[in-house]
Scaffold this active site. Structure first.
Site, PDB file in Angstrom:
ATOM      1  N   VAL A 311       0.833  -1.207   0.000  1.00 14.48           N
ATOM      2  CA  VAL A 311       0.000   0.000   0.000  1.00 14.48           C
ATOM      3  C   VAL A 311       0.864   1.251   0.000  1.00 14.48           C
ATOM      4  O   VAL A 311       0.523   2.272  -0.608  1.00 14.48           O
ATOM      5  CB  VAL A 311      -0.958  -0.018   1.209  1.00 14.48           C
ATOM      6  CG1 VAL A 311      -1.716   1.302   1.334  1.00 14.48           C
ATOM      7  CG2 VAL A 311      -1.939  -1.174   1.090  1.00 14.48           C
ATOM      8  N   ALA A 312       2.013   1.181   0.671  1.00  7.38           N
ATOM      9  CA  ALA A 312       2.893   2.348   0.739  1.00  7.38           C
ATOM     10  C   ALA A 312       3.413   2.752  -0.626  1.00  7.38           C
ATOM     11  O   ALA A 312       3.764   3.917  -0.849  1.00  7.38           O
ATOM     12  CB  ALA A 312       4.068   2.054   1.671  1.00  7.38           C
ATOM     13  N   GLU A 316      -2.637   5.980  -4.749  1.00  3.77           N
ATOM     14  CA  GLU A 316      -4.055   5.764  -5.059  1.00  3.77           C
ATOM     15  C   GLU A 316      -4.731   6.971  -5.710  1.00  3.77           C
ATOM     16  O   GLU A 316      -5.685   6.821  -6.474  1.00  3.77           O
ATOM     17  CB  GLU A 316      -4.824   5.392  -3.777  1.00  3.77           C
ATOM     18  CG  GLU A 316      -4.464   4.054  -3.176  1.00  3.77           C
ATOM     19  CD  GLU A 316      -3.259   4.134  -2.274  1.00  3.77           C
ATOM     20  OE1 GLU A 316      -2.834   3.087  -1.768  1.00  3.77           O
ATOM     21  OE2 GLU A 316      -2.733   5.249  -2.082  1.00  3.77           O
ATOM     22  N   ASP A 358      -1.035  31.454 -40.518  1.00  4.02           N
ATOM     23  CA  ASP A 358      -1.486  32.262 -41.627  1.00  4.02           C
ATOM     24  C   ASP A 358      -1.590  33.707 -41.152  1.00  4.02           C
ATOM     25  O   ASP A 358      -1.212  34.032 -40.029  1.00  4.02           O
ATOM     26  CB  ASP A 358      -2.808  31.753 -42.194  1.00  4.02           C
ATOM     27  CG  ASP A 358      -3.911  31.725 -41.144  1.00  4.02           C
ATOM     28  OD1 ASP A 358      -3.638  32.052 -39.978  1.00  4.02           O
ATOM     29  OD2 ASP A 358      -5.050  31.360 -41.495  1.00  4.02           O
ATOM     30  N   ASP A 660      -8.018  28.375 -41.552  1.00  2.00           N
ATOM     31  CA  ASP A 660      -9.441  28.660 -41.455  1.00  2.00           C
ATOM     32  C   ASP A 660     -10.252  28.096 -42.608  1.00  2.00           C
ATOM     33  O   ASP A 660     -11.484  28.056 -42.528  1.00  2.00           O
ATOM     34  CB  ASP A 660      -9.678  30.176 -41.357  1.00  2.00           C
ATOM     35  CG  ASP A 660      -9.089  30.932 -42.543  1.00  2.00           C
ATOM     36  OD1 ASP A 660      -8.514  30.278 -43.446  1.00  2.00           O
ATOM     37  OD2 ASP A 660      -9.201  32.168 -42.580  1.00  2.00           O
ATOM     38  N   ASP A 664      -7.072  24.198 -45.808  1.00  3.20           N
ATOM     39  CA  ASP A 664      -6.104  24.062 -44.715  1.00  3.20           C
ATOM     40  C   ASP A 664      -6.267  22.744 -43.960  1.00  3.20           C
ATOM     41  O   ASP A 664      -5.409  22.402 -43.132  1.00  3.20           O
ATOM     42  CB  ASP A 664      -6.264  25.215 -43.710  1.00  3.20           C
ATOM     43  CG  ASP A 664      -5.900  26.555 -44.305  1.00  3.20           C
ATOM     44  OD1 ASP A 664      -4.897  26.605 -45.041  1.00  3.20           O
ATOM     45  OD2 ASP A 664      -6.618  27.532 -44.045  1.00  3.20           O
ATOM     46  N   ASN A 726       5.829   8.260  -0.789  1.00  3.70           N
ATOM     47  CA  ASN A 726       5.858   6.791  -0.795  1.00  3.70           C
ATOM     48  C   ASN A 726       7.195   6.282  -0.258  1.00  3.70           C
ATOM     49  O   ASN A 726       7.266   5.247   0.416  1.00  3.70           O
ATOM     50  CB  ASN A 726       5.628   6.246  -2.205  1.00  3.70           C
ATOM     51  CG  ASN A 726       4.173   6.373  -2.627  1.00  3.70           C
ATOM     52  OD1 ASN A 726       3.368   6.942  -1.899  1.00  3.70           O
ATOM     53  ND2 ASN A 726       3.841   5.866  -3.791  1.00  3.70           N
ATOM     54  N   GLU A 729       7.139   6.405   3.417  1.00  2.00           N
ATOM     55  CA  GLU A 729       6.354   5.326   4.008  1.00  2.00           C
ATOM     56  C   GLU A 729       7.096   3.992   3.949  1.00  2.00           C
ATOM     57  O   GLU A 729       6.985   3.154   4.859  1.00  2.00           O
ATOM     58  CB  GLU A 729       5.008   5.205   3.289  1.00  2.00           C
ATOM     59  CG  GLU A 729       4.089   6.401   3.505  1.00  2.00           C
ATOM     60  CD  GLU A 729       2.886   6.387   2.581  1.00  2.00           C
ATOM     61  OE1 GLU A 729       1.948   7.167   2.815  1.00  2.00           O
ATOM     62  OE2 GLU A 729       2.874   5.607   1.604  1.00  2.00           O
TER      63      GLU A 729
END
Length: 939
Positions: A311-312, A316, A358, A660, A664, A726, A729
């Site tokens: 878990v360390a 999560e 352009d 535009d 293009d 982490n 931990e």
């Protein structure tokens, strides 16, 4: 949402036996004559009436495609539990429940752990779902901001309506660059051609006619156009016979809309990271489990110990944090008028190294105004700006025929003010400027069009650079009116108008015209030449209509630069982004505008025309692009633009392209970041682009690049933040193992409390971190730079190592100060409970300081402002408050096996946190010092 006239799969065309009946099936429509089309589709050459259109919309529904691509809520929520981290934690929870059932006697703490892991998964899934759902809704609402309109005839009047309001029987007016809004049968076609790539995969334009065609497959009917395609040349009128899901495009949409999206590079990097982290977590937990079991530790206790290790190592909150960070980036860009249609394309903007832009509408205001005319050997200035026909023409007599001819060679329409909207142009802005200039000279365009009705047209194309119309004159003769690029049109002229007299065009007069055109272009004006000739009939061939012309004169129009563009160009220069102007305009016009906005500063920029590009081979083009000087590409075609973009990409550049028009679209689609104009752009350009500028301004591109860089940096910040703790931990657990301490320095439940209660909110706040002031003072990041670069991993280890040393020190100091032998410690020993409380609180407090430290890469956090991100301060205080509750509240003490901490304990922990911040500040100072030294050496 479907039409009753056509549904299902592709239907064959077939002849209609007998007389034409209203409501004929779509399969029969291509074989009908034009007159029969209106009968069969219950339409009219004047279009539908408003009441009839409203009734059909009620019975047929809107011209929308169903949202098949959207998953329903429950499948989307279930997908949150398919994440690799979630699967690991769900498996850990299940095993813990099983352990509780097997152990004798049963320890309530084991059951609490099982529920705690399950709660983390549920809450994390809820956060992830909420952010994903919010991001999806945001993207949909922002996408709706992009206008999707079409031109139709209703009650004989041309109107611009939302495409979703189309109904079967509507008469649609199409021009080059328009997306086809529904399946339609042509009833008029002038040099019309469509690109059916969206339906057939064929990229070449296909000619279209209005006449009836023999029976055959519907998609091969040369007199039909289909939703999802676009008109690339010519003009046309067409009657709608299928809408929404009943179209051919709707049929393909139903087959493809539910297909899964391909992962972006960022997604793939995160997924690969998750697999590596999961593998390391499982392997580390298994090894430590195998090491401790032979030492005689209880099986369940050993499992819980290994579970804590696993878990360390699992971040999560990463999926939810990543999602919200990208969503925040999209919202911030939208507020700056840049709509990003793909959420995960946000971070790609940060690596843009070349912008091919352009000119008209992007660098300028897209409000063309004719400011100077040349006719009869003299210049004639005009006053007034914009599209309001207010102003005067100096000595209008000699130029009135020039402006009349120009106005009669236009497809655009000048629209008077309506509600909050002022004067505007429906159609090409250049033609709109000519109509306004004609009105200023006293030419009534409506009267002139009635006197000389149009009978034929040869639309503009980028090859010949001309447009011509043929009109029946009041004396029942026919005349061609031609406008276009001065040099191309002048080459087709044999005479020039002098005081109303047709005078042969000599070499001297030809040179005079060229000099006048160059002078106008040198002033930054867009120059068009206008000519006329008499023709023998109503439908002359193209060569006949555009040869042996009489030059009427020249028009010079000006589109003023946007005031904010110069600062944006300067920002791009500082950011190491190269700007290349790619335009169809005259080189002198392009250079004048480029100088006004700061793209060109040197006295001799490199100016290359499309013809010169054709003469370059691939090696020559690469050498041209390799130059560090300023580059302008003028008189270029869509093929040239595509070739330049490809060449830049082959050099390893990340290319953004603006555009535009329909022409293009290939470059927009091929570019790394296609940027379309939202206000003036065509539907085809907006569909091909990844980003749409709602205000059409180049400054919005610069802002979006800066925000894209900021999003990517924010992602790295919270990755450093999440993974560094982490380490804090994991290291104490490893230290306890190798020192043979019988208990864990931090339990799995405590780790889950840190990950859920103290980490997620600050990580989300880091995702919303404001853009650093110097983000546009750095070069673009390399295209292939990894998310977990050496620098990121170095900071993770540096910050995580400091935290780990601090929590190990406070844990073993408490254990040593108790005077109790290590073998005598149990879970209920007060000193042990105080020690693990110190570890948990130490991680939480140091993470608060860590969040402040990672806010900037090089700049001191004190210079950035400790309170400049109040959400981060608030999130950190919530985490510390939760830790205090765990330490002091008896119910939470029972859950987490914690003990109350005194003021001295909190002071020690705050000291370790401040030490971490100080160490990071020293590191940043050294980075800045090295950077300053390297700059000094470079000079």
């Amino acid at each position: 949402m479907t039409s009753v006239l056509h549904g299902g799969g592709p239907a064959p065309c077939g002849a209609v036996p007998g007389p034409v009946e209203p409501g004929a099936p779509a399969s029969a429509v291509p074989s009908l004559p034009v007159s029969g089309v209106f009968v069969a589709l219950e339409g009219s050459p004047r279009g539908l009436g408003a009441a009839e259109a409203a009734g059909r919309r009620i019975s047929h529904g809107t011209n929308d495609l169903p949202a098949f691509g959207r998953r329903r809520i429950w499948p989307r929520l279930a997908a949150q539990f398919a994440d690799l981290f979630a699967v690991m934690l769900l498996a850990a929870s299940a095993i813990t429940f099983l352990s509780y059932g097997l152990e004798q006697p049963r320890d309530p703490a084991t059951l609490q752990l099982a529920f705690a892991i399950l709660a983390v998964v549920l809450l994390n899934a809820g956060i992830g779902f909420a952010q994903e759902y919010s991001a999806e809704r945001t993207a949909q609402s922002l996408q709706a901001m992009v206008p999707r309109t079409c031109r139709v005839l209703r009650d004989g009047e041309r109107q611009e309506l939302p495409a979703r309001d189309l109904v079967p029987g509507d008469l649609v007016v199409l021009e080059a660059g328009d997306a086809v809004p529904a399946d339609c049968r042509l009833v008029e076609a002038q040099e019309a051609a469509v690109n059916n790539a969206a339906l057939t995969g064929e990229s070449d334009a296909v000619a279209r006619v209005a006449d009836a065609v023999p029976p055959g497959p519907l998609l091969e009917a040369r007199n039909c156009v289909f939703m999802g395609t676009d008109l690339v040349a010519g003009t046309a009128k067409a009657v709608v016979f299928a809408t929404g899901a009943g179209t051919e495009f709707g049929r393909l949409f139903r087959l493809t809309a539910a297909a899964p999206r391909q992962q972006t590079p960022l997604q793939r990097q995160v997924a690969a990271m998750a697999r590596r982290v999961a593998g390391v977590a499982l392997a580390t937990g298994a090894v430590l489990f195998a090491v401790r079991v032979p030492s005689g530790q209880p099986f369940v206790d050993t499992f819980v110990f290994a579970l804590g290790v696993m878990v360390a190592l699992v971040p999560e909150g990463l999926p939810a944090t990543l999602s919200v960070s990208l969503a925040i980036g999209v919202r911030r860009m939208a507020r700056r008028h840049a709509l990003v249609k793909q959420l995960l394309a946000v971070e790609a903007l940060g690596s843009t190294s070349v912008v091919c832009t352009d000119k008209t509408g992007t660098l300028t205001q897209a409000e063309m105004t004719v400011v100077r005319l040349w006719a009869d050997g003299a210049y004639h200035p005009l006053t007034g700006v914009g599209y309001a026909p207010v102003g005067e023409v100096a000595d209008a007599g000699p130029v009135r025929e020039l402006l009349r001819a120009a106005a009669l060679c236009c497809d655009a329409r000048l629209v008077p003010p309506s509600g909050p909207l002022g004067w505007r142009v429906l159609g090409d802005t250049t033609e709109g400027a000519l109509l306004v200039a004609a009105a200023k000279a006293g030419v009534d365009t409506a009267v002139e069009e009635a006197r000389s009705p149009r009978v034929a047209e040869h639309p503009f194309d980028s090859v010949r650079k001309l447009m011509s119309t043929v009109r029946r004159e009041p004396d029942d003769t026919y005349a061609a009116y031609v406008k276009g690029a001065p040099l191309e049109l002048l080459a087709r002229c044999v005479a020039v108008d002098r005081n109303g007299t047709r005078t042969p065009l000599t070499d001297a007069s030809r040179a005079e015209v060229v000099a006048a055109a160059d002078e106008l272009a040198g002033q930054g004006l867009r120059v068009l030449a206008v000519a006329t000739r008499r023709v023998s009939g109503p439908r002359p061939a193209l060569d006949d209509a555009e040869s042996e012309l009489t030059l009427r004169g020249l028009t010079g129009m000006y589109d003023p630069p946007r005031p904010e563009v110069r600062d944006a160009v300067d920002a791009c220069r500082r950011a190491g982004i190269r700007i290349v102007m790619v335009t169809g305009d005259h080189p002198l016009t392009a250079e004048a505008v480029a100088r006004r906005v700061g793209i060109v500063r040197a006295p001799d920029p490199t100016v290359v025309t499309g013809a010169a590009l054709d003469a370059l081979d691939d090696a020559g083009l690469d050498a041209l692009l390799d130059g560090a000087g300023e580059l302008l590409l003028c008189r270029v075609s869509p093929e040239h633009k595509m070739r330049v973009v490809t060449a830049f990409q082959q050099r390893g550049e990340v290319v953004a392209v603006t555009g535009d028009g329909a022409n293009d679209a290939p470059a927009l689609k091929h570019a790394d970041i296609g940027v379309a104009m939202g206000a003036s752009g065509t539907d085809v350009a907006r569909e091909a682009a990844v980003m749409v500028l709602l205000d059409d301004s180049f400054a919005s591109i610069t802002t979006a690049v800066g925000l894209g860089r900021s999003v990517y940096r924010n992602i790295r910040k919270f990755l450093i933040y999440l993974f560094s703790h982490n380490i804090a931990e994991l290291v104490p657990i490893l230290a306890a193992t190798f020192t043979r301490f019988p208990l864990v320095p931090i339990t799995a439940v405590q780790i889950l409390a840190i990950d859920l209660g103290s980490d997620v909110l600050p990580a989300l706040a880091l995702g919303a971190e404001p853009m650093e002031k110097d983000v546009m003072d750095r070069p673009p990041r390399p295209r292939h730079e990894r998310l977990f670069s050496a620098g990121v991993m170095g900071r993770i280890c540096f910050l995580g190592g400091i935290q780990a040393l601090g929590v190990c020190a406070v844990f073993f100091w408490h254990i040593h100060a108790s005077g109790i032998p290590a073998t005598d410690f149990t879970k209920d020993t007060p000193a042990y409970r105080e020690a693990i409380t110190m570890v948990q609180a130490g991680i939480v407090v140091s993470q608060f300081f860590n969040a402040l430290a990672v806010r900037t890469d090089r700049q001191s956090v004190f210079r950035a402002g400790l309170l400049s991100n109040p959400w981060l301060i608030g999130a950190g205080c919530v985490g510390i408050g939760l830790m205090a509750a765990i330490s002091y509240a008896p119910p939470l003490q029972a859950v987490f096996d914690t003990a109350p901490l005194n003021a001295t304990d909190w002071a020690v922990l705050a000291g370790f946190g401040a030490l971490l911040l100080a160490a990071e500040e020293v590191r940043k100072w050294m980075v800045r010092l090295r950077r300053t030294s390297s700059k000094g050496e470079g000079r």
